[in-house]
Write a protein that holds these residues in place. Structure first.
Motif, mmCIF file in Angstrom:
data_model
loop_
_atom_site.group_PDB
_atom_site.id
_atom_site.type_symbol
_atom_site.label_atom_id
_atom_site.label_comp_id
_atom_site.label_asym_id
_atom_site.label_seq_id
_atom_site.Cartn_x
_atom_site.Cartn_y
_atom_site.Cartn_z
ATOM 1 N N ALA A 188 35.761 23.152 34.670
ATOM 2 C CA ALA A 188 34.635 24.086 34.739
ATOM 3 C C ALA A 188 35.240 25.477 34.605
ATOM 4 C CB ALA A 188 33.908 23.941 36.064
ATOM 5 N N VAL A 189 34.677 26.303 33.732
ATOM 6 C CA VAL A 189 35.197 27.660 33.531
ATOM 7 C C VAL A 189 34.081 28.674 33.753
ATOM 8 C CG1 VAL A 189 37.143 27.048 32.036
ATOM 9 C CG2 VAL A 189 34.899 27.440 31.020
ATOM 10 N N THR A 190 34.457 29.810 34.321
ATOM 11 C CA THR A 190 33.498 30.866 34.635
ATOM 12 C C THR A 190 34.069 32.216 34.230
ATOM 13 O OG1 THR A 190 34.415 31.129 36.854
ATOM 14 C CG2 THR A 190 32.577 29.585 36.617
ATOM 15 N N ASN A 191 33.284 33.243 34.472
ATOM 16 C CA ASN A 191 33.701 34.632 34.248
ATOM 17 C C ASN A 191 34.285 34.886 32.860
ATOM 18 O OD1 ASN A 191 33.020 35.151 36.956
ATOM 19 N ND2 ASN A 191 35.045 34.484 37.609
ATOM 20 N N ARG B 51 50.774 37.761 18.485
ATOM 21 C CA ARG B 51 51.329 38.878 17.700
ATOM 22 C C ARG B 51 51.446 38.506 16.223
ATOM 23 N NH1 ARG B 51 55.385 38.767 21.413
ATOM 24 N NH2 ARG B 51 55.008 40.039 23.223
ATOM 25 N N GLN B 52 51.964 37.319 15.963
ATOM 26 C CA GLN B 52 52.200 36.884 14.585
ATOM 27 C C GLN B 52 50.900 36.778 13.788
ATOM 28 O OE1 GLN B 52 54.040 33.016 14.243
ATOM 29 N NE2 GLN B 52 55.045 33.592 12.338
ATOM 30 N N LEU B 53 49.837 36.312 14.440
ATOM 31 C CA LEU B 53 48.553 36.154 13.756
ATOM 32 C C LEU B 53 47.703 37.422 13.780
ATOM 33 C CD1 LEU B 53 47.569 32.582 15.002
ATOM 34 C CD2 LEU B 53 48.537 33.223 12.778
ATOM 35 N N HIS B 54 48.172 38.450 14.480
ATOM 36 C CA HIS B 54 47.463 39.727 14.585
ATOM 37 C C HIS B 54 46.051 39.549 15.147
ATOM 38 C CE1 HIS B 54 50.729 41.527 12.358
ATOM 39 N NE2 HIS B 54 50.581 40.601 11.430
ATOM 40 N N VAL B 55 45.941 38.696 16.174
ATOM 41 C CA VAL B 55 44.659 38.479 16.834
ATOM 42 C C VAL B 55 44.311 39.738 17.611
ATOM 43 C CG1 VAL B 55 43.437 37.086 18.547
ATOM 44 C CG2 VAL B 55 45.041 35.993 16.970
ATOM 45 N N GLU B 56 43.067 40.194 17.501
ATOM 46 C CA GLU B 56 42.643 41.446 18.134
ATOM 47 C C GLU B 56 42.117 41.256 19.555
ATOM 48 O OE1 GLU B 56 39.918 43.613 15.629
ATOM 49 O OE2 GLU B 56 40.920 42.847 13.838
ATOM 50 N N TYR B 57 41.441 40.118 19.799
ATOM 51 C CA TYR B 57 40.808 39.893 21.097
ATOM 52 C C TYR B 57 41.082 38.492 21.613
ATOM 53 C CZ TYR B 57 38.162 44.057 19.952
ATOM 54 O OH TYR B 57 37.811 45.341 19.604
ATOM 55 N N VAL B 58 41.062 38.389 22.940
ATOM 56 C CA VAL B 58 41.268 37.119 23.616
ATOM 57 C C VAL B 58 40.165 36.958 24.663
ATOM 58 C CG1 VAL B 58 42.824 35.854 25.171
ATOM 59 C CG2 VAL B 58 43.763 37.134 23.241
ATOM 60 N N LEU B 59 39.651 35.747 24.783
ATOM 61 C CA LEU B 59 38.679 35.443 25.812
ATOM 62 C C LEU B 59 39.422 34.901 27.017
ATOM 63 C CD1 LEU B 59 35.773 34.903 26.849
ATOM 64 C CD2 LEU B 59 35.967 32.642 25.769
ATOM 65 N N ARG B 60 39.202 35.516 28.151
ATOM 66 C CA ARG B 60 39.817 35.038 29.396
ATOM 67 C C ARG B 60 38.757 34.281 30.181
ATOM 68 N NH1 ARG B 60 44.028 38.202 33.280
ATOM 69 N NH2 ARG B 60 44.848 36.277 34.155
ATOM 70 N N LEU B 61 39.119 33.066 30.605
ATOM 71 C CA LEU B 61 38.218 32.220 31.389
ATOM 72 C C LEU B 61 38.871 31.875 32.711
ATOM 73 C CD1 LEU B 61 37.208 29.747 28.543
ATOM 74 C CD2 LEU B 61 35.733 31.464 29.572
ATOM 75 N N THR B 62 38.095 31.913 33.773
ATOM 76 C CA THR B 62 38.578 31.540 35.089
ATOM 77 C C THR B 62 38.270 30.068 35.313
ATOM 78 O OG1 THR B 62 38.124 33.753 35.921
ATOM 79 C CG2 THR B 62 38.405 32.024 37.566
ATOM 80 N N SER B 63 39.263 29.318 35.766
ATOM 81 C CA SER B 63 39.066 27.916 36.069
ATOM 82 C C SER B 63 38.402 27.804 37.431
ATOM 83 C CB SER B 63 40.402 27.179 36.052
ATOM 84 O OG SER B 63 40.211 25.818 36.284
#
Length: 126
Positions: free
Chosen positions: A88-91, A113-125
């Motif tokens: 289950a993930v929240t926030n 870094r290598q893929l030059h990803v701009e954003y990451v989704l952080r999920l709380t377990s």
């Protein structure tokens, strides 16, 4: 660098149905289970995901303007199938890649870094 919208459409209808067969079991992959904010329909979206302190980090290869992400935000969370287990993930919170480098492990950080990803989704377990 965001991947093209055209590729996102192809993935939605061609690649994602195939990836759902194995993405919940392999390292670096997972399946986000969420509910449509308007339809109430259940969805399963394959993603690139890595363990992070207190939860998980999902690389947003197509940027933060995705329907599945809007669904997670509207409901405050959902489920994540990762390495054969369901969490289950929240926030759900979108953070810049530079901030994600602080909590990702060496391998995922290098990939970010290598893929030059701009954003990451952080999920709380939960």
């Amino acid at each position: 660098m965001r991947l093209p919208e055209r590729l996102a459409r192809i993935n939605r209808y061609v690649t994602n149905p195939i990836q759902r067969l194995w993405a919940g079991r392999l390292p670096g992959f997972g399946i986000v289970e969420h509910t449509g904010r308007r339809s109430g329909k259940p969805y399963r979206t394959p993603v690139n995901v890595y363990a992070a302190p207190g939860g998980f980090a999902v690389m947003l290869m197509y940027g933060p303007e995705r329907d599945w992400l809007r669904n997670l935000a509207a409901s405050g969370g959902g489920k994540l199938v990762h390495r054969g287990r369901t969490y289950a993930v929240t926030n759900p919170s979108v953070v810049p890649a530079s901030e994600a480098l602080e909590f990702l492990g060496k391998g995922p950080a290098a990939l970010l870094r290598q893929l030059h990803v701009e954003y990451v989704l952080r999920l709380t377990s939960a």
